[in-house]
Design a protein around this motif. Structure first.
Motif, short mmCIF file in Angstrom:
data_model
loop_
_atom_site.label_atom_id
_atom_site.label_comp_id
_atom_site.label_asym_id
_atom_site.label_seq_id
_atom_site.Cartn_x
_atom_site.Cartn_y
_atom_site.Cartn_z
N SER A 282 16.33 -8.49 -12.14
CA SER A 282 15.18 -8.46 -10.37
C SER A 282 15.22 -7.40 -10.50
N LEU A 283 13.80 -6.81 -9.50
CA LEU A 283 13.21 -5.43 -9.03
C LEU A 283 13.63 -5.69 -7.53
N PHE A 284 13.76 -4.39 -7.15
CA PHE A 284 13.88 -4.66 -5.28
C PHE A 284 12.85 -3.35 -4.74
N ALA A 285 11.88 -4.33 -4.01
CA ALA A 285 11.22 -2.70 -3.79
C ALA A 285 11.19 -2.99 -2.19
N LEU A 286 12.48 -1.48 -1.66
CA LEU A 286 12.36 -1.50 0.08
C LEU A 286 11.33 -1.68 0.78
N LYS A 287 10.80 -2.51 1.83
CA LYS A 287 9.63 -2.32 2.97
C LYS A 287 10.66 -1.46 4.34
N GLU A 288 11.77 -2.20 4.70
CA GLU A 288 12.03 -1.89 5.82
C GLU A 288 13.54 -1.69 5.91
N GLY B 173 0.99 -1.64 -0.32
CA GLY B 173 0.16 0.00 0.07
C GLY B 173 1.16 1.26 -0.15
N GLY B 174 2.19 1.47 0.83
CA GLY B 174 2.86 2.66 1.37
C GLY B 174 3.64 2.66 -0.31
N PHE B 175 3.46 2.08 -1.35
CA PHE B 175 4.50 1.56 -2.66
C PHE B 175 3.66 2.58 -4.23
N GLU B 176 4.34 3.86 -4.29
CA GLU B 176 4.38 4.57 -5.28
C GLU B 176 4.22 3.71 -6.63
N LEU B 177 5.26 2.55 -6.75
CA LEU B 177 4.65 1.43 -7.73
C LEU B 177 3.55 1.04 -7.95
N PHE B 178 2.66 1.09 -6.80
CA PHE B 178 1.56 0.03 -6.45
C PHE B 178 0.15 0.80 -6.14
N LEU B 179 0.74 2.19 -6.09
CA LEU B 179 -0.80 2.71 -6.12
C LEU B 179 -2.21 2.32 -7.16
N GLY B 180 -3.25 2.01 -6.22
CA GLY B 180 -4.29 2.43 -7.20
C GLY B 180 -4.71 1.05 -7.84
N LEU B 181 -3.90 -0.14 -7.15
CA LEU B 181 -4.17 -1.52 -7.40
C LEU B 181 -5.10 -2.20 -7.23
N THR B 182 -5.92 -3.17 -7.44
CA THR B 182 -7.20 -3.35 -6.66
C THR B 182 -7.01 -4.29 -6.11
N GLU B 183 -7.23 -5.25 -5.33
CA GLU B 183 -7.07 -6.11 -4.02
C GLU B 183 -6.72 -7.57 -4.69
N LEU C 205 24.45 7.86 -4.75
CA LEU C 205 23.30 8.72 -5.88
C LEU C 205 21.97 8.79 -5.15
N TYR C 206 22.08 7.41 -4.44
CA TYR C 206 20.91 8.00 -3.71
C TYR C 206 20.18 7.57 -2.48
N ILE C 207 20.24 7.45 -1.24
CA ILE C 207 19.97 7.23 0.29
C ILE C 207 18.25 6.69 0.19
N LEU C 208 17.63 5.53 -0.30
CA LEU C 208 16.25 4.66 -0.66
C LEU C 208 16.35 4.58 1.04
N ARG C 209 14.76 5.08 0.93
CA ARG C 209 14.06 4.64 1.79
C ARG C 209 12.76 3.38 2.00
N PRO C 210 11.76 3.36 3.24
CA PRO C 210 10.97 2.06 3.53
C PRO C 210 10.12 2.99 1.95
N THR C 211 9.60 1.70 1.40
CA THR C 211 8.52 2.09 -0.18
C THR C 211 9.08 3.12 -1.62
N ASP C 212 10.57 2.66 -0.97
CA ASP C 212 11.65 3.29 -2.33
C ASP C 212 11.69 1.78 -3.30
N ILE C 213 11.60 1.75 -4.87
CA ILE C 213 12.30 1.01 -5.20
C ILE C 213 13.41 1.20 -5.76
N PHE C 214 13.81 -0.08 -6.14
CA PHE C 214 15.50 0.01 -6.92
C PHE C 214 15.31 -0.66 -8.17
N GLY C 215 17.20 -1.35 -8.76
CA GLY C 215 16.95 -1.92 -10.15
C GLY C 215 16.21 -1.50 -11.07
#
Length: 258
Positions: free
Chosen positions: A81-87, A41-51, A104-114
């Protein structure tokens, strides 16, 4: 006859136990899928998805933990692979043929990388765990299938890539037209926004940033950053508290703009 009833009773008890075990496994599996779907739910990549779309993602996503300091992937590893940072926190570091690396970046939870897996066969930089980390991992094939099947993921992915491209372009302009102390001020202010915690007396930067880390973020040497940080402390722009850096954000903003 008694032996017959005793044997039948055991079979009945065994059947009940098996059904109970299966029911508990189904409940546990459903609960785990619900937990993992909730984490999307907190990931921008997955915003608006149905159940149902969220379940499609979580069925394909594996969870992996990395300890602080571990390498998640290295430059020239396959982009598979694609990574979704949860914690936790992750830093992406570019290492040129010569010279020091650049964060380049310091990523926080809900960011994706790769995310460059679509256009790059090999990883162009390193990903390191700044803290203990939990990531969701989608294989390249599964991610491409999801992009093809779910339009909302495609739109969200385009938005994320566009924002990162804009940051890279702006950063290139700033690096070519500013001095090291100005870049350092801007980086500290950006970290205030992305990772800061308001406390009495300033904004505490939760990542344990060393002078080497900051040097890698602004394209300077560690000695240059050390000299500038001494200057910043004398001016009352930053201070140390409980091993963390605390920034006087209004004064640093005023200093940066001047």
């Amino acid at each position: 006859m008694k032996q017959f009833y005793r044997s039948a009773g055991r079979r009945l008890d065994d059947a009940v136990a098996i059904r109970t075990k299966r029911a508990n496994m189904m409940k546990s599996r459903a609960k785990e899928q619900g937990r993992r779907a909730g984490l999307l739910g907190g990931f921008e990549l997955f915003l608006g998805l149905t159940e149902e779309e969220s379940r499609k993602v979580t069925r394909r996503m594996e969870e992996i933990r990395f300890l602080r300091g571990e390498t998640i992937f290295r430059k020239d590893d396959p982009s598979d692979s694609l990574f979704a940072l949860k914690e936790g926190l992750v830093k992406l570091v570019a290492h040129p043929e010569k010279g020091a690396g650049t964060i380049l970046y310091i990523l926080r939870p809900t960011d994706i990388f790769g995310e460059l897996l679509i256009v790059e066969e090999r990883r162009p930089f390193n990903a390191l765990a700044v803290t203990d980390v939990l990531v969701g991992v989608l294989s390249k094939d599964d991610f491409i299938r999801l992009l093809s099947a779910i339009s909302r993921i495609r739109l969200n992915f385009i938005r994320i890539l566009s924002r990162r491209l804009a940051l890279v372009q702006k950063g290139a302009v700033e690096f070519s037209h500013t001095r090291s102390y100005q870049r350092l001020a801007k980086v500290l202010l950006r970290i205030c926004v992305e990772h800061g915690e308001e406390i009495p007396g300033g904004v505490m930067l939760r990542p344990l940033l060393t002078h080497t880390d900051l040097a890698e973020m602004i394209g300077a040497t560690r000695e240059t950053v050390t000299t500038q940080m001494i200057r910043f402390r004398r001016m009352g722009l930053v201070k140390r508290q409980d091993r963390f850096l605390v920034v006087n954000k209004p004064r640093l903003e005023e200093f940066g703009s001047s």
